[in-house]
Each structure stands twice: as structure tokens, then as C-alpha cells.
Design an enzyme around this catalytic site. Structure first.
Site, mmCIF file in Angstrom:
data_model
loop_
_atom_site.group_PDB
_atom_site.id
_atom_site.type_symbol
_atom_site.label_atom_id
_atom_site.label_comp_id
_atom_site.label_asym_id
_atom_site.label_seq_id
_atom_site.Cartn_x
_atom_site.Cartn_y
_atom_site.Cartn_z
ATOM 1 N N ASP A 1 3.973 -5.096 -15.342
ATOM 2 C CA ASP A 1 3.565 -4.136 -14.317
ATOM 3 C C ASP A 1 4.157 -2.778 -14.661
ATOM 4 O O ASP A 1 5.367 -2.662 -14.864
ATOM 5 C CB ASP A 1 4.072 -4.613 -12.953
ATOM 6 C CG ASP A 1 3.867 -3.581 -11.853
ATOM 7 O OD1 ASP A 1 2.955 -2.744 -11.988
ATOM 8 O OD2 ASP A 1 4.621 -3.626 -10.862
ATOM 9 N N SER A 11 5.051 -5.309 -3.753
ATOM 10 C CA SER A 11 4.777 -3.876 -3.793
ATOM 11 C C SER A 11 5.442 -3.138 -2.622
ATOM 12 O O SER A 11 6.640 -3.265 -2.417
ATOM 13 C CB SER A 11 3.261 -3.644 -3.825
ATOM 14 O OG SER A 11 2.966 -2.310 -4.129
ATOM 15 N N TYR A 12 4.657 -2.385 -1.834
ATOM 16 C CA TYR A 12 5.244 -1.653 -0.718
ATOM 17 C C TYR A 12 5.744 -2.588 0.386
ATOM 18 O O TYR A 12 6.440 -2.149 1.304
ATOM 19 C CB TYR A 12 4.259 -0.627 -0.151
ATOM 20 C CG TYR A 12 4.948 0.431 0.685
ATOM 21 C CD1 TYR A 12 5.679 1.446 0.070
ATOM 22 C CD2 TYR A 12 4.915 0.383 2.069
ATOM 23 C CE1 TYR A 12 6.346 2.393 0.828
ATOM 24 C CE2 TYR A 12 5.568 1.336 2.834
ATOM 25 C CZ TYR A 12 6.290 2.336 2.207
ATOM 26 O OH TYR A 12 6.965 3.275 2.954
ATOM 27 N N HIS A 56 1.510 -6.813 -11.569
ATOM 28 C CA HIS A 56 2.029 -6.406 -10.260
ATOM 29 C C HIS A 56 1.766 -7.498 -9.229
ATOM 30 O O HIS A 56 2.613 -7.805 -8.399
ATOM 31 C CB HIS A 56 1.367 -5.102 -9.831
ATOM 32 C CG HIS A 56 1.957 -4.504 -8.599
ATOM 33 N ND1 HIS A 56 3.184 -3.877 -8.578
ATOM 34 C CD2 HIS A 56 1.503 -4.453 -7.319
ATOM 35 C CE1 HIS A 56 3.450 -3.455 -7.359
ATOM 36 N NE2 HIS A 56 2.446 -3.795 -6.579
ATOM 37 N N GLY A 74 0.832 -1.202 0.000
ATOM 38 C CA GLY A 74 0.000 0.000 0.000
ATOM 39 C C GLY A 74 0.867 1.252 0.000
ATOM 40 O O GLY A 74 1.191 1.761 -1.061
#
Length: 500
Positions: A417, A226-227, A470, A130
Site C-alpha cells: 500500500d 484506513s481512516y 490497502h 474515507g
């Protein structure tokens, strides 16, 4: 001269405004990461971007509080989720208290491997990013978990490529304000960042292991995307530091696996613009301008060329799903009366099905969730976290530290992605300046090229996943499953079509 200054000011106003009102296609994860990047772009941003350090937390004698856990495991067992197919494994879900004074608790969902193998297989923690997105929403119900949600929002179907055939899977909603995790202290929703998230994730783990003592000493891996490129190295660093301080293995961390990971601000930005230009999404001119120093993320007084390039970037990417640049976008979030025909590849509207399912009262009761009756609906990504206070500009020093400590590190990248693209990951790895052990070559899965890989001295493997978005396990589940099998075994990815 006056007209030129006026033009720059108008454009600056336009770009600043557009950064906050443009509609971004794709799921909530892309919006969450986009919002963090917007916050960094704002002049006078107060986000702390200094290097992540955990020493103060490690040396605080009162930092680790292990709460009584007797009898809680049995209460956490989920007998059956509504609309769930028959299975041969156990699942659990509930809260682990982090801070009794603040009323701070994290929700977890745990899926064991089938009975015949759960005692021999490792423990794997999956984290989404996120920041502020639920690992249960994405990893659990759309990627590597045993179930996916049908389009009716009421029933589940089996994920035939679930990772719980190779590991015991733990999903964590972190920090407070994410999913069902909460705090009774309202100020907590504006005081979280990388550092506090790492600390609380560690507190969760040591308490969870007290509740499930049979997993103490078990090989432990942290995976995500991701994060979580921040969350995972920062949690791993915290684990290693506490093990070092104790002079023993408190948590038996063996390796980390991160996909399409946010690793380094400079490399991420440059790689994103290069990827989008090379895939004919933004112009070469816009990519060039965006990579100039005057367009640096910390620069307030940007040039008119830079501002115009930002406007073009937003316009060109706003109508596609940047997390999967070739995928259709969700046309309707409405549920269907009867489930659509299922597919191993995730439906672009699946996030809506998941949200509808998890907000059902009978589902929350089965999950032992929302016991305090939160004042807001469960969301895949939080809308109650009001501020993110710190995000280190790079986690590459932590990666170097892991390699020096013989930790297994694999970094993978879905190659379609457009948000944290393969070029960003390659640029980040280049910054590590590692000698190559095994040169670039294709790897195979199920008789086809699964992607390409390169191995570096020090136990770092980089792999692309061909056709991967992603969320690689969502749209390339078979290749993702092959990847995790080899990662957990510590074996190189297959170099021939006939290899298992």
C-alpha cells in the site's frame, strides 16, 4: 530576486491547482483520503486538528437516547438478496434512528455466523474510512463479508474467506451522507467530523443492541482500515468512557484491529514519502524535500523546492493505484453480459460492479434501504458530505490509553500500500516508545510466510501482510482470515509452517 519570487508564486499556483484537478487512479477510498489531505494542505484551512476528547459527550445527561426497538429486528431480516447463492446464515439490514428531531438515521447490514455457532461467536463491527466511505461497499461487499458482486452487476458469489465464520459481522454506513444513511436536516452534511462521528456511532450501537438484545454482553471487537484508524480508537474511547461513567459494562469491548491505519499525521507523511522513494515511485530528492519543515502540512509559505516536489509527487503517483502499487488499474467500468470467472483476489473494477448492484431497485428493496427515496444515487464514498470539520492530528494517545486499560490492540499493514504504507505504521508505533516483548519474525499461513510481526509489552501486536494492499482482505483474503482468527482468539500469529 523579483524573478525568483515570481517563480515561487507560479509554482505555488501550479501545485495548488494540481491538488484539485489531478486524476487519481484507484478506488473512491483513495480519493476521499486524498481530498482530506488536500484540505489540510490549503492555507487557512479551518479543520480542527486538536486532540480527540469525548468527556463533554459522556457527561451530557441527555446525550444517550434509546429509542423503542420492539419488533424491528424481525422486520429487518433479509430473506434473500437478488442473485444470491444459497447460504446457512441469517442477514439483516435497515435503519437505526440516531436523532428523531433531525430525522437522522444510520443504515446497517448485519450478517450472523452460521446457525451452529452464532450464539458462541463474538460480535464484530467493521468500519471503513474515507472519511465518508461506506463500510457496506468495501468491508461488506469487497473484503470480509460473505458475498462479492459479479461483473454483471446483477448476481453475487460466495466469498470463501468471509469473516462471518469466526464472528457475527456488523457493517455501518456512517456518518449521515454515507451510503444510505441520511438526515432530513441539510446542515448535518457540513457539520460532521471525527468527534460527532464517534458520538453518533456510539448512539447507533446502544440502540442497535436494544434491537438485538441477545448480543448485549457478547464479546465485542471493532475492526477496519484506513481512516477508520481514527473512527475505531475514537469509538473505542467513547465506549470505555461510558462504561466507566456507568460503573458497569454497557458494551463489552475486548479489542480493536486496524489495518493500514491513519494514526499520526507526521508519521503518515514521512512514512509515505520514504515508502514511495524506496519503491522507486518518487525520487529520493523529492522525498527529501517533502519531509522538510518548509513542506509541513500546516505551512503556507512553502519554498520553490517544496512546491516542485509536490508536483513531482502528484505526477508520479497519479497513474498507478497507490492503494496497491503493483496492481493493474481498472480499464473499463462497464458491466459484462455474463459474469467473469471469479477469483479470491478482488477485480480492480469491482467497485463499479458493487455500485451498479446496490443501485438496483430490487436490491434496495431486499436490503430495506433507501426507504425515503434519497435525491442522489448510492455511492461507495459520499459526494454529499460537503465539509469535514475536525480531524485530530494523532490518535496515538488513545492507543496508549487502551494498552493501559488491558484492551487488545492489533495493528496490521499490507506491505504494498502506497497511501498509508507499512513505513508510516512503523513510524507511528515507534512514537509509542513501547518495550518489545517478542522481536521481529515471520508469521505463517497455509504453509507460507504470511508476513512479519512484532509484539510489544502492553498487549499491542503489529503485523505486516505480505503482498497485502490497502484493503488487505480484498487481495490477500486467506492471510487476512488467518489474521482475524488469531486476533479473536488472542493467540500469537503462527511461527512455523505447520501451525494452524
Amino acid at each position: 530576486m523579483g524573478k525568483a519570487i515570481c517563480f515561487v508564486l507560479l509554482l505555488s499556483f501550479h501545485i495548488i491547482l494540481s491538488l484539485f484537478v489531478v486524476e487519481i487512479c484507484g478506488n473512491e477510498q483513495v480519493r476521499a483520503l486524498h481530498n482530506l489531505r488536500r484540505s489540510k494542505l490549503r492555507g487557512g484551512s479551518e479543520i480542527d486538528r486538536s486532540e480527540f476528547k469525548v468527556e463533554e459527550f459522556v457527561h451530557d445527561e441527555d446525550a444517550i437516547i434509546v429509542h423503542p426497538q420492539e419488533g424491528l429486528k424481525e422486520k429487518d431480516k433479509i430473506e434473500r438478496l437478488p442473485g444470491q447463492p444459497q447460504v446457512k446464515f441469517s442477514q439483516y439490514g435497515s435503519y437505526v434512528t440516531i436523532d428523531k428531531v433531525a430525522g437522522n438515521a444510520f443504515y446497517y447490514y448485519f450478517v450472523e455466523a452460521p446457525q451452529r455457532s452464532k450464539q458462541s461467536l463474538p460480535l464484530l463491527l467493521w468500519l471503513n474510512g474515507g472519511p465518508g466511505c461506506s463500510s457496506f461497499a468495501y468491508g461488506g461487499l469487497q473484503e470480509v463479508g460473505p458475498f462479492r458482486v459479479n461483473s454483471d452487476g446483477k448476481t453475487l458469489y460466495k466469498n470463501n474467506y468471509s469473516w462471518n465464520n469466526d464472528a457475527n459481522l456488523l457493517f455501518l454506513e456512517s456518518p449521515v451522507g454515507v451510503g444510505f444513511s441520511y438526515s432530513n436536516r441539510s446542515s448535518d452534511y457540513s457539520t460532521y467530523g471525527d468527534k460527532r462521528t464517534a458520538e453518533d456511532n456510539y448512539l447507533f450501537l446502544v440502540n442497535w443492541l436494544e434491537r438485538f438484545p441477545e448480543y448485549k454482553g457478547r464479546e465485542f471487537y471493532i475492526c477496519g482500515e484506513s481512516y477508520a484508524g481514527h473512527y475505531i480508537p475514537q469509538l473505542a474511547n467513547t465506549i470505555l468512557e461510558f462504561n466507566k461513567k456507568a460503573g458497569k459494562t454497557i458494551i463489552n469491548l475486548k479489542g480493536i484491529l486496524i489495518g493500514n491505519a491513519v494514526l499520526d499525521d507526521e508519521a503518515d507523511s514521512k512514512g509515505t514519502y520514504d515508502f514511495l522513494a524506496s519503491h522507486a515511485i518518487i525520487s529520493d530528492k523529492a522525498a527529501y524535500e517533502l519531509k522538510q519543515k518548509s513542506c509541513d502540512i500546516a505551512t503556507v509559505n512553502r519554498t520553490s523546492e517544496c512546491v516542485a516536489a509536490f508536483i513531482e509527487y502528484e505526477k508520479d503517483t497519479s497513474s498507478i493505484d497507490s492503494y496497491n502499487i503493483y496492481a493493474p488499474v481498472c480499464k473499463s467500468t462497464n458491466l459484462t453480459a455474463h459474469p467473469k470467472k471469479t477469483s479470491p483476489v478482488i477485480d480492480p473494477c469491482s467497485e463499479s460492479y458493487v455500485e451498479a448492484y446496490v443501485n438496483r431497485g430490487d436490491v434496495q428493496e431486499a436490503l430495506h434501504a433507501n426507504v425515503t427515496k434519497l435525491k442522489y444515487d448510492w455511492k461507495p464514498c459520499s459526494n454529499v458530505i460537503t465539509k469535514w470539520v475536525d480531524t485530530s492530528s494523532t490518535v496515538l494517545p488513545l492507543i496508549t490509553q487502551f494498552l493501559n486499560n488491558s484492551l487488545r490492540v492489533w495493528i496490521f499493514s499490507g506491505d504494498i500500500d502506497g497511501v498509508v504504507p507499512v513505513t508510516s505504521t512503523k513510524y507511528s508505533i515507534d512514537k509509542l516508545k513501547l518495550p518489545i516483548q517478542t522481536g521481529w519474525h515471520p508469521w505463517f499461513a497455509y504453509g507460507e510466510v504470511g508476513g512479519y510481526t512484532e509484539i510489544y509489552k502492553g498487549n499491542l501486536t503489529f503485523a505486516t501482510v505480505r503482498g497485502g494492499a490497502h484493503q488487505v482482505p480484498s487481495n490477500q483474503p486467506a492471510r487476512a482470515l488467518s489474521l482475524i482468527k488469531h486476533f479473536l482468539k488472542g493467540t500469537p500469529l503462527p511461527e512455523t509452517k505447520t501451525a494452524p
